[in-house]
Design a protein around this motif. Structure first.
Motif, PDB file in Angstrom:
ATOM      1  N   GLU A 582       0.827  -1.212   0.000  1.00 41.13           N
ATOM      2  CA  GLU A 582       0.000   0.000   0.000  1.00 41.13           C
ATOM      3  C   GLU A 582       0.857   1.255   0.000  1.00 41.13           C
ATOM      4  O   GLU A 582       0.561   2.226  -0.709  1.00 41.13           O
ATOM      5  CB  GLU A 582      -0.937  -0.004   1.216  1.00 41.13           C
ATOM      6  CG  GLU A 582      -1.910  -1.176   1.255  1.00 41.13           C
ATOM      7  CD  GLU A 582      -2.842  -1.207   0.044  1.00 41.13           C
ATOM      8  OE1 GLU A 582      -3.113  -0.128  -0.531  1.00 41.13           O
ATOM      9  OE2 GLU A 582      -3.278  -2.306  -0.346  1.00 41.13           O
ATOM     10  N   GLU A 583       1.932   1.240   0.804  1.00 40.85           N
ATOM     11  CA  GLU A 583       2.808   2.417   0.864  1.00 40.85           C
ATOM     12  C   GLU A 583       3.472   2.686  -0.481  1.00 40.85           C
ATOM     13  O   GLU A 583       3.572   3.846  -0.914  1.00 40.85           O
ATOM     14  CB  GLU A 583       3.882   2.205   1.934  1.00 40.85           C
ATOM     15  CG  GLU A 583       3.340   2.203   3.361  1.00 40.85           C
ATOM     16  CD  GLU A 583       4.385   1.759   4.368  1.00 40.85           C
ATOM     17  OE1 GLU A 583       4.162   1.988   5.569  1.00 40.85           O
ATOM     18  OE2 GLU A 583       5.415   1.179   3.956  1.00 40.85           O
ATOM     19  N   LEU A 584       3.891   1.639  -1.144  1.00 40.02           N
ATOM     20  CA  LEU A 584       4.577   1.824  -2.420  1.00 40.02           C
ATOM     21  C   LEU A 584       3.623   2.270  -3.519  1.00 40.02           C
ATOM     22  O   LEU A 584       3.997   3.060  -4.395  1.00 40.02           O
ATOM     23  CB  LEU A 584       5.284   0.525  -2.826  1.00 40.02           C
ATOM     24  CG  LEU A 584       6.477   0.132  -1.945  1.00 40.02           C
ATOM     25  CD1 LEU A 584       6.999  -1.244  -2.333  1.00 40.02           C
ATOM     26  CD2 LEU A 584       7.598   1.165  -2.059  1.00 40.02           C
ATOM     27  N   LEU A 585       2.398   1.777  -3.475  1.00 41.36           N
ATOM     28  CA  LEU A 585       1.413   2.253  -4.444  1.00 41.36           C
ATOM     29  C   LEU A 585       1.109   3.731  -4.220  1.00 41.36           C
ATOM     30  O   LEU A 585       1.003   4.515  -5.175  1.00 41.36           O
ATOM     31  CB  LEU A 585       0.126   1.441  -4.332  1.00 41.36           C
ATOM     32  CG  LEU A 585       0.103   0.051  -4.980  1.00 41.36           C
ATOM     33  CD1 LEU A 585      -1.281  -0.563  -4.846  1.00 41.36           C
ATOM     34  CD2 LEU A 585       0.502   0.116  -6.456  1.00 41.36           C
ATOM     35  N   ALA A 586       0.990   4.101  -2.946  1.00 43.87           N
ATOM     36  CA  ALA A 586       0.661   5.490  -2.620  1.00 43.87           C
ATOM     37  C   ALA A 586       1.779   6.446  -3.019  1.00 43.87           C
ATOM     38  O   ALA A 586       1.522   7.605  -3.375  1.00 43.87           O
ATOM     39  CB  ALA A 586       0.381   5.616  -1.119  1.00 43.87           C
ATOM     40  N   SER A 587       3.035   5.974  -3.004  1.00 42.82           N
ATOM     41  CA  SER A 587       4.151   6.855  -3.338  1.00 42.82           C
ATOM     42  C   SER A 587       4.228   7.154  -4.831  1.00 42.82           C
ATOM     43  O   SER A 587       4.878   8.119  -5.246  1.00 42.82           O
ATOM     44  CB  SER A 587       5.466   6.225  -2.875  1.00 42.82           C
ATOM     45  OG  SER A 587       5.761   5.067  -3.665  1.00 42.82           O
TER      46      SER A 587
END
Length: 603
Positions: A582-587
């Motif tokens: 999720e964090e990598l998608l959001a970045s």
């Protein structure tokens, strides 16, 4: 090469070869020595008995002419004695042949085992070095026969020297100059052989890369793993042409050397023939002048003929010893390769439960101009999972090689439970790791043994096979085989059954689960050949089994990596991004781009 240097090489390699043969079979070595002594002494005795037969026959003929009869026993006793000597000589030579044949087989196995055992002590970096492979090819091609050749040539030399000494004792009664004539006649052939032996060795050593390339082409054209593409792409004519070109080049070099060697050998051999017939004429003239009896003439002619053969054989053996010594040096050059520093004695870390840490790890392959990994740092605790994502060549598999200590970092350090990986006992470290490599091996063994190789301590444990097969989905594959776990896999051996790529991958994945004590699971593209349904089941079971383990996953499928606790995105050997799915998608970085590209294929 200086004569003293050549002698030193021969002397050193003879000691090594004798030690090797002795360690293989002391009884056969002693037998060879005794048979050599007998074979060396008997020819002179046979020649002397031949003289006595002729002289006895001449005396009997004279007596018969004078008295009308002559006793036969004085002649027959020498005939019987010579028959016994020749029978003993034939027996000694047969015994030599039998013992050499037996030693050849046993010594070949001994040397091959030495080569294979040495290979297990070498580092992966050495196997990735082309120069090392040339050394291995040179060692394997000739070294299994050269130790015995050195010993047998040494014994042949000893046998001929014994014969020559006994011949000399008899010839000196004729003339001391006859001995010099024998040696001078054979010396040119020896010098030519020694010269061309060195040339042959240098040629053999120089063209090891071409020989290895020719072997590789043979493999491409005949191995079942490659034949599909060779046929499909129509590669056979191209590969065969390269094979013929390589062969033609090697044959031309062999032909030039052979013609020079045998041409000069013939010329110098004529000198030996001239020396023999000079001695022949000398003996015949002395007999005509009444200085020698017919028996003595027969004796000396026999001694000249056999003596010249013995001198020639001795000098040829010396040249052969030099050649064999050069080839045997290849074996000891290989066996002398530095072994990988196993090091380490730890079986427990200084901080149990701390897990796995990479601290500023960098790695550069030998001969490479740029590092493959740069400043890699992360922490993987027990019960956590880590996924590596990146393009081919980004350093993912190299990182696995460092973790499993197949390579050592050139910068930084790797810690397991608080202790540097280099301080761990290799066996203790490997027991903690279960791994499936992307290029896993398809062992031509039974289905059960294909699983058992994952933990040699349970190699024959069918209960463990079944448990591992269930975890890796190989149980369904094996249930469909003719003989279940006893089914021979692959096509190399009679009755073998081939599997599909996906079935082989399930076998390999189950193999990783054989290590029940392993708390580090490393999966390099573990589902690349599986369908989506099988992949989903695999990772569902994988998550259930990995609750108390550290798991490290490499995959190009985002459906596989999205559930990892931590994801590292590698690019050019560096960590460009890290976080969970999720964090990598959001970045919105590289991971998000790759995920979106892959997701489009399902829309």
């Amino acid at each position: 090469m200086a004569l003293s240097t050549s002698f030193a090489i021969v002397q050193q390699q003879m000691r090594r070869a004798a030690g090797l043969v002795w360690s293989t079979s002391p009884a056969l070595m002693i037998g060879l020595f005794l048979a050599t002594l007998v074979a060396g002494l008997l020819p002179a005795l046979a020649a002397w008995l031949g003289q006595r037969i002729v002289d006895a026959v001449v005396a009997a003929m004279r007596l018969h002419a004078e008295q009308g009869q002559a006793p036969l026993w004085p002649v027959l006793k020498f005939v019987l004695a010579e028959a016994g000597v020749l029978a003993a000589l034939a027996g000694a030579q047969r015994l030599l042949s039998v013992q050499q044949s037996l030693l050849r087989v046993r010594l070949g196995q001994t040397v091959n085992l030495l080569i294979l055992e040495k290979a297990q002590t070498l580092s992966l970096a050495q196997f990735e070095d082309a120069d090392f492979y040339d050394k291995l090819v040179r060692a394997r091609r000739e070294a299994s026969i050269r130790p015995l050749a050195l010993v047998t040539k040494s014994l042949t030399l000893l046998q001929n020297l014994i014969s020559l000494v006994s011949f000399a004792v008899l010839l000196v009664h004729f003339s001391p100059w006859a001995l010099l004539l024998l040696v001078v006649g054979a010396l040119p052939v020896f010098l030519a052989e020694a010269r061309f032996s060195g040339d042959a060795f240098r040629l053999f050593s120089r063209r090891a890369p071409e020989t290895r390339r020719q072997t590789y082409l043979e493999t491409l054209l005949s191995h079942e793993a490659y034949i599909k593409e060779v046929k499909l792409f129509g590669l056979a004519p191209l590969l065969l042409e390269r094979y013929r070109t390589t062969f033609t080049k090697l044959y031309a070099e062999d032909r030039r050397l052979t013609l020079r060697r045998d041409g000069w050998g013939f010329v110098f051999g004529l000198l030996g023939t001239l020396a023999f017939y000079a001695a022949y004429a000398w003996v015949v003239l002395d007999t005509v002048r009444g200085r020698l009896s017919l028996g003595q003439m027969t004796l000396y002619l026999t001694l000249f003929r056999q003596g010249q053969a013995a001198v020639s054989a001795s000098l040829t053996a010396l040249g052969g010893l030099y050649e064999d010594s050069l080839y045997l040096s290849n074996l000891y050059d290989y066996l002398g390769q530095p072994t990988s520093a196993e090091g380490g004695s730890l079986t427990l870390g200084s901080q149990p439960g701390d897990g796995l840490r990479f601290e500023g790890v960098g790695f550069t392959y030998s001969g490479a101009t740029a590092p493959t990994l740069k400043d890699i740092s992360f922490h993987l605790a027990p019960g956590q999972s880590l996924a590596l994502v990146g393009a081919n060549g980004s350093g993912k598999t190299t990182l696995i090689k460092l973790l499993t200590r197949l390579h050592s970092p050139t910068r930084g350090r790797i810690l397991l439970d608080g202790s540097d990986l280099q301080e761990w006992q290799p066996a203790a470290l490997h027991r903690r790791i279960g791994v499936i490599f992307q290029d896993f091996i398809r062992y031509q063994l039974t289905a059960g043994e294909n699983l058992g190789v994952g933990d040699t301590a349970a190699f024959h444990d069918e209960t463990r096979w079944r448990k591992a097969a269930e975890q890796g989905l190989a149980d369904e594959v094996i249930a469909g085989l003719r003989e279940g776990y006893a089914t021979q896999l692959g096509r190399w051996f009679l009755g073998g059954q081939e599997l599909s790529g996906g079935q082989w991958q399930k076998i390999a994945l189950s193999r990783a689960y054989m290590r029940e004590d392993a708390d580090i699971l490393v999966l390099d593209e573990p589902t690349a050949a599986l369908d989506a349904a099988a992949e989903a089941v695999i990772f569902e079971r994988f998550r259930a089994q990995a609750q108390q383990r550290m798991t490290l996953l490499i995959s190009h499928r985002f459906s596989s990596v999205r559930n990892a606790d931590q994801i590292l995105v590698l690019e050019d050997g560096e960590i460009r991004e890290r976080g969970d799915h999720e964090e990598l998608l959001a970045s919105g970085g590289r991971y998000a781009q790759l995920f979106d590209l892959q997701a489009r294929g399902y829309r």
